[in-house]
Design an enzyme around this catalytic site. Sequence first.
Site, PDB file in Angstrom:
ATOM      1  N   GLU A 151      -4.466  16.738   9.182  1.00  0.00           N
ATOM      2  CA  GLU A 151      -3.284  15.990   8.766  1.00  0.00           C
ATOM      3  C   GLU A 151      -2.565  16.742   7.642  1.00  0.00           C
ATOM      4  O   GLU A 151      -3.165  17.562   6.932  1.00  0.00           O
ATOM      5  CB  GLU A 151      -3.697  14.592   8.289  1.00  0.00           C
ATOM      6  CG  GLU A 151      -4.349  13.758   9.400  1.00  0.00           C
ATOM      7  CD  GLU A 151      -4.522  12.297   9.044  1.00  0.00           C
ATOM      8  OE1 GLU A 151      -5.152  12.009   8.011  1.00  0.00           O
ATOM      9  OE2 GLU A 151      -4.008  11.442   9.793  1.00  0.00           O
ATOM     10  N   ASP A 153       3.252  14.978  10.845  1.00  0.00           N
ATOM     11  CA  ASP A 153       3.354  15.444   9.456  1.00  0.00           C
ATOM     12  C   ASP A 153       4.018  16.818   9.313  1.00  0.00           C
ATOM     13  O   ASP A 153       3.428  17.761   8.765  1.00  0.00           O
ATOM     14  CB  ASP A 153       1.961  15.459   8.772  1.00  0.00           C
ATOM     15  CG  ASP A 153       1.207  14.158   8.936  1.00  0.00           C
ATOM     16  OD1 ASP A 153       1.868  13.120   9.166  1.00  0.00           O
ATOM     17  OD2 ASP A 153      -0.036  14.159   8.845  1.00  0.00           O
ATOM     18  N   LEU A 169       0.815  -1.215   0.000  1.00  0.00           N
ATOM     19  CA  LEU A 169       0.000   0.000   0.000  1.00  0.00           C
ATOM     20  C   LEU A 169       0.846   1.262   0.000  1.00  0.00           C
ATOM     21  O   LEU A 169       1.802   1.381   0.762  1.00  0.00           O
ATOM     22  CB  LEU A 169      -0.913  -0.018   1.241  1.00  0.00           C
ATOM     23  CG  LEU A 169      -1.824   1.187   1.438  1.00  0.00           C
ATOM     24  CD1 LEU A 169      -3.203   0.739   1.940  1.00  0.00           C
ATOM     25  CD2 LEU A 169      -1.228   2.199   2.409  1.00  0.00           C
ATOM     26  N   ASP A 182       0.436   8.744   1.596  1.00  0.00           N
ATOM     27  CA  ASP A 182       0.859  10.133   1.353  1.00  0.00           C
ATOM     28  C   ASP A 182       2.176  10.304   0.591  1.00  0.00           C
ATOM     29  O   ASP A 182       3.166   9.636   0.914  1.00  0.00           O
ATOM     30  CB  ASP A 182       1.082  10.862   2.685  1.00  0.00           C
ATOM     31  CG  ASP A 182      -0.004  10.618   3.689  1.00  0.00           C
ATOM     32  OD1 ASP A 182      -1.000   9.981   3.355  1.00  0.00           O
ATOM     33  OD2 ASP A 182       0.165  11.065   4.838  1.00  0.00           O
TER      34      ASP A 182
END
Length: 491
Positions: A223, A168, A44, A47
């Site tokens: 996020e 992040d 997978l 981002d």
Amino acid sequence: MEWTKEQRYRSMDDVTDEEIQALAKLVNQCPWRQSFHIQPVTGLLNDPNGFSYFNGEYHLFYQWFPLGPVHGLKHWYHTKSKDLVHWENVGMAIEPSNEFDSHGAYSGSGIEHEGKLYLLYTGNTRDENWDRHPYQCLAIMDSNGSIVKMDAPVIADAPSGYTDHFRDPKVWKQGDLFYTVIGAQRENETGSVVLYRSRDLKDWQFAGEVKTGLGEDFGYMWECPDYFELDGQGVFLFSPQGLKAEGESCQNIYQSGYVVGRPIDLENIELKHGPFYELDRGFDFYAPQTTVDHQGRRILVGWMGLPEIDYPTDKNGWAHCLTIPRELTVKEGKLVQQPVDELKMLRGEKVETSRKVENETVCLDNFKGDVYELHVEFSDSTAEEFGLELRVGENEKTIIKYDCAAKKVVFDRTESGEPFAEEFGTIRKCKLDAEKISFRIFVDVSSIEVFVNGGEEVFTGRIFPGKNSNGVRVFSCGGQTNVQAVKWDIK
Ligand code: FRU
């Protein structure tokens, strides 16, 4: 298949080559592997991370769980390109390896400093009660591409008043200082963004929460924040979770959007800005990240996928891809997004047509295909509705159209092929008041990206049609319209 915690958090050191090869074989048998998008070799992708222009090349990393189509132990995977079009898979970049990132090398960003690329990321950890504790960590890549992780985190705790949803970091330089914005959840479980400063990217001082005009209750977590200045304006981009769907807006499980306003006030830590807009009006788009390149262009790449949704490729052991890179500009307080010019390099054989369509659906026989770029302009319309049907097969089609009475662009994947995520609806719409409507569309094996009227709105979606669904049609109802269309095969 249900994945256990043990399976999701297995170290790659315990995985045999045979296992990886068997998985890669399953992946490569998938009929929906993309042809010109960045996609994971196995497992997978989520981002985009560390997007930067460094040492004469674009570097684009992404969140990666190698072992299957689920969110597990995240790594950074490294890809690079000289032209934003042809990407080389470099390989694993950041592996979780110590007490500060034991449960995942989460998202972050990159910036050049003293001839090296500094990669700031969130180390995700979990304790014996499975409570999370995030650390902001640093890894440094030299010009040979070798990456060294620092021994200790550069920010060890969330500031007081915030929960462990703190992640992040997106870094930039202004004057002599580096700044980073980090997504943070307040203790009352509302989303926010905080700012830190540093002289050297190692020693960081908490500056404060960024004041915005979005109110105290704009979702429960922000996020992947990003801040940059473009055409003299400040742009703040983020992926808020927990916004309610309203009319045609915010239809996906999570959103990503932006505000535009004055450049950030770094003294008062404040953004004065206009309304929140969604970046993409389609189905599969999240956690985008931007960079500025040597030509001064601001370029955005997004994750063409969403958390917590099953996709038809899962059964083949992989999920998701990144969007094509989009160049950003600001027009009247909104972002305009256009595919980077370099994508023209992909253009192969060209066909075109110019015709009038009146209360009919016309099949463009020589336009057939499953991987192409298509431009269509509709003008002098008296129709109630006009548009396109793509990836048309016996029982399949994907519709991109304009509803002239409602003045809305519509993307309909109800009959696109193998269904998924239907609980979030299969149609997306967006208001656009214009005399002329043009679509610039990039079709890959299992995706569509539609840039409307020069990128004023963008619709991105995965679709999973049959191999033989490759027809292209134009239509108009309740009147006529002129159609001008050009298509290039993508090589
Ligand atoms: C967004 C996100 C980030 C996090 C990463 C983990 O999709 O949840 O907030 O860093 O993914 O993979």
